[in-house]
Scaffold this active site. Structure first.
Site, PDB file in Angstrom:
ATOM      1  N   HIS A   1      22.225  58.820  28.224  1.00 41.16           N
ATOM      2  CA  HIS A   1      22.571  57.722  29.117  1.00 41.16           C
ATOM      3  C   HIS A   1      22.449  58.105  30.594  1.00 41.16           C
ATOM      4  CE1 HIS A   1      23.876  55.896  25.458  1.00 41.16           C
ATOM      5  NE2 HIS A   1      24.525  54.909  26.036  1.00 41.16           N
ATOM      6  N   ASN A  49      32.057  54.274  29.763  1.00 40.14           N
ATOM      7  CA  ASN A  49      32.380  52.848  29.771  1.00 40.14           C
ATOM      8  C   ASN A  49      33.271  52.572  30.975  1.00 40.14           C
ATOM      9  OD1 ASN A  49      32.808  51.254  26.504  1.00 40.14           O
ATOM     10  ND2 ASN A  49      31.021  51.521  27.763  1.00 40.14           N
ATOM     11  N   GLU A  75      23.918  43.386  24.100  1.00 37.59           N
ATOM     12  CA  GLU A  75      24.510  43.142  25.409  1.00 37.59           C
ATOM     13  C   GLU A  75      23.683  42.057  26.087  1.00 37.59           C
ATOM     14  OE1 GLU A  75      24.173  47.143  26.741  1.00 37.59           O
ATOM     15  OE2 GLU A  75      25.526  47.846  25.154  1.00 37.59           O
ATOM     16  N   TYR A 109      28.982  26.306  69.518  1.00 33.89           N
ATOM     17  CA  TYR A 109      29.776  26.660  68.344  1.00 33.89           C
ATOM     18  C   TYR A 109      30.002  28.166  68.214  1.00 33.89           C
ATOM     19  CZ  TYR A 109      29.136  21.912  66.431  1.00 33.89           C
ATOM     20  OH  TYR A 109      29.148  20.576  66.224  1.00 33.89           O
ATOM     21  N   ARG A 132      32.960  28.616  70.451  1.00 35.02           N
ATOM     22  CA  ARG A 132      34.099  27.730  70.212  1.00 35.02           C
ATOM     23  C   ARG A 132      34.637  27.821  68.781  1.00 35.02           C
ATOM     24  NH1 ARG A 132      33.235  21.559  69.671  1.00 35.02           N
ATOM     25  NH2 ARG A 132      31.290  22.106  70.682  1.00 35.02           N
ATOM     26  N   TYR A 145      34.868  52.277  15.669  1.00 35.83           N
ATOM     27  CA  TYR A 145      33.788  52.227  16.648  1.00 35.83           C
ATOM     28  C   TYR A 145      34.081  53.136  17.831  1.00 35.83           C
ATOM     29  CZ  TYR A 145      30.739  50.781  20.401  1.00 35.83           C
ATOM     30  OH  TYR A 145      29.835  50.806  21.426  1.00 35.83           O
ATOM     31  N   PHE A 157      34.605  46.127  30.045  1.00 39.60           N
ATOM     32  CA  PHE A 157      33.559  46.771  30.836  1.00 39.60           C
ATOM     33  C   PHE A 157      32.648  45.781  31.539  1.00 39.60           C
ATOM     34  CE2 PHE A 157      32.323  46.882  26.252  1.00 39.60           C
ATOM     35  CZ  PHE A 157      31.486  45.763  26.278  1.00 39.60           C
TER      36      PHE A 157
END
Length: 514
Positions: A86, A198, A418, A283, A286, A56, A333
């Site tokens: 991409h 990746n 995915e 507050y 303080r 792969y 990834f």
């Protein structure tokens, strides 16, 4: 590191080195011991290709197309097509200081020798960095899983001599920039395109930018908060070390120590030690060590996570050689650690602004602060800080919405291959907007607190705070009557963003910067 030129040691990059690269461009060389490891990993990929077995990312398609075997004579085309297809980012371009971090982390990750990438590719990436050629990377388009595919593809385009880059802040064609710098475009071999795109380097770079901004905001917020104490004639008793030691929270203890040192020696404080009818401060005065200390702790936690990620190998698949080379497909990834770190930074940034806004509100309220209404003489004729506070309130409210965690969202992608994503890239990207909002709020508090200090003259505040006050007054005069206010706010905001408020007392904040 010397003159911002340093040797990158894969897996051992420090936060100090990353901060320096974020702050200014320099040059980098790769540690000599990394090159043989890189070469061995590249040869392992070549051996797999020569053997002909399907692996792969090396000789197959990607994602749901992983079962598609790619002929050897198409492998270079496969890698180039991967980058082109991409490169789908959108939105404004990443700032150069973010791109620098991205590139350094990608170089460091690939150089650890688990990615099967040839030395020439890493050498070319280093050459781009050193020449100041910053790939033009759109900031939107990644879900933070299967790597930051779109942003890292735009980075890789520059290596191919395709698309645009930025040189000295100016956009130009990548091919022209490479030619001018004497850098040959890269032809990607098997697996190299996938290794380059990746990984979590885009979301981690944005997260580191948010981290470094948060550190400056925390410092500035503590300085302006200390100024506000004296402006409102507040008490330093809540910073007594014993109070914080019995609780035990480390950030709170450290913050209280800084507040004690910042307000130490104030003549304004000495003036109301006796006869002050107030029992306790609100507050926002303080409880500053409790709030800012908690911010300190989660900023530190985010720093640890992001430093690990900066040194991590996060592409896929990975090559391991335990006597025999194995190609292992995993999921490093997935950027969930970055998403969580960014979400917690968002909380800290929002809270620093939120408590600062409350102090502004206190200072302009004459019934609480004892100062002239809206911090100006002749109120009524003059509106003073009335609407400056409205701006602070608007930005604090905006940050509340932006602080909603991004990591709890997921949208399945790639035909459900995915099916759970981190949204880390957005989680980290929104930190810049939030930081600018908070820097503006803290800048307005700086103006308001300095105004209050001036109303107490001739009494002087503490030494560190007097220095900050003097720095501000070199840029912004006392607000004696209504005037065009926006430039004053911008000047104060820039002092916050540039870290100028803590510059004179940097040693106090050393523990914040591991």
């Amino acid at each position: 590191m010397k003159n911002n030129s340093w040797t990158l040691k894969p897996g051992k990059i420090t936060l100090a080195e990353l901060r320096a690269a974020w702050a200014a461009h320099g040059s980098v060389t790769l540690a000599a011991e990394a090159w043989p490891v890189i070469e061995a990993s590249a040869q392992a990929v070549q051996a797999i290709v020569a053997k002909g077995d399907a692996a792969y990312g090396i000789n197959t398609g990607f994602g749901l197309l992983a079962k598609t075997r790619i002929p050897d004579d198409k492998l270079e085309q496969l890698q180039r097509n991967l980058i082109l297809s991409h490169s789908v980012g959108t939105g404004e371009l990443m700032a150069d200081h973010v791109v620098r971090l991205l590139m350094l982390m990608k170089i460091g990750s690939l150089a650890r020798g688990y990615s099967g990438i040839r030395p020439i590719v890493i050498e070319s990436l280093i050459a781009l960095y050193n020449a100041g050629i910053m790939p033009a990377i759109p900031v939107k388009g990644s879900v933070g899983a299967s790597g930051d595919l779109a942003p890292l593809s735009h980075m890789t385009l520059a290596l191919l001599g395709v698309g645009e880059v930025r040189v000295n802040g100016e956009l130009m064609q990548a091919a022209d920039a490479l030619k001018a710098a004497g850098i040959a475009p890269v032809v990607l071999a098997a697996k190299e395109g996938l290794a380059l795109i990746n990984g979590t380097q885009a979301s981690a770079a944005l997260g580191l930018h948010g981290l470094f901004m948060a550190e400056r905001l925390l410092e500035a917020g503590m300085v302006t908060g200390s100024l506000s104490i004296d402006a409102a004639k507040g008490s330093d008793s809540p910073f007594d070390a014993r109070v914080h030691e019995v609780r035990g929270q480390p950030g709170q203890i450290a913050a209280a120590s800084i507040y004690r040192q910042l307000v130490s020696g104030s003549a304004i404080r000495a003036s109301h030690l006796v006869g002050d009818e107030r029992v306790q401060d609100p507050y926002c005065l303080r409880c500053q060590p409790q709030v800012m200390g908690a911010c300190w702790d989660i900023i530190g936690n985010a720093a640890r996570t992001l430093l690990i990620e900066a040194n991590a190998v996060t592409d896929n698949p990975l090559l391991f050689n335990d006597g025999e080379v194995q190609v292992v497909s995993g999921g490093n990834f997935h950027a969930e650690p970055v998403a969580f770190a960014a979400d917690t930074l968002a909380l800290a940034i929002a809270e620093i602004g939120s408590i600062s806004e409350r102090r502004i509100a206190l200072l302009i309220d004459a019934t609480l602060s004892g100062l002239p209404p809206f911090l100006v003489r002749e109120p009524g004729v003059n509106s003073g800080f009335m609407i400056a506070h409205v701006t602070a309130a608007a930005l604090a409210s905006e940050n509340k919405a932006l602080a909603h965690p991004a990591s709890v969202d997921t949208i399945p992608t790639s035909a459900n291959q995915e099916d759970h994503v981190s949204m880390a890239t957005f989680a980290a990207r929104r930190l810049d907007d939030m930081a600018h909002n908070t820097a503006t709020i803290v800048g307005i508090e700086l103006l308001a607190a300095a105004q209050g200090i001036d109303f107490h003259r001739p009494l002087r505040t503490a030494a560190h705070l007097e220095h900050v006050h003097a720095q501000l007054r070199q840029k912004v005069p006392f607000f004696d009557a209504d005037r065009y206010f926006a430039p004053d706010i911008e000047a104060a905001k820039q002092m916050v963003l540039k870290g100028e408020l803590s510059a004179s007392c940097k040693s106090l904040f050393t523990p914040l910067h591991p």
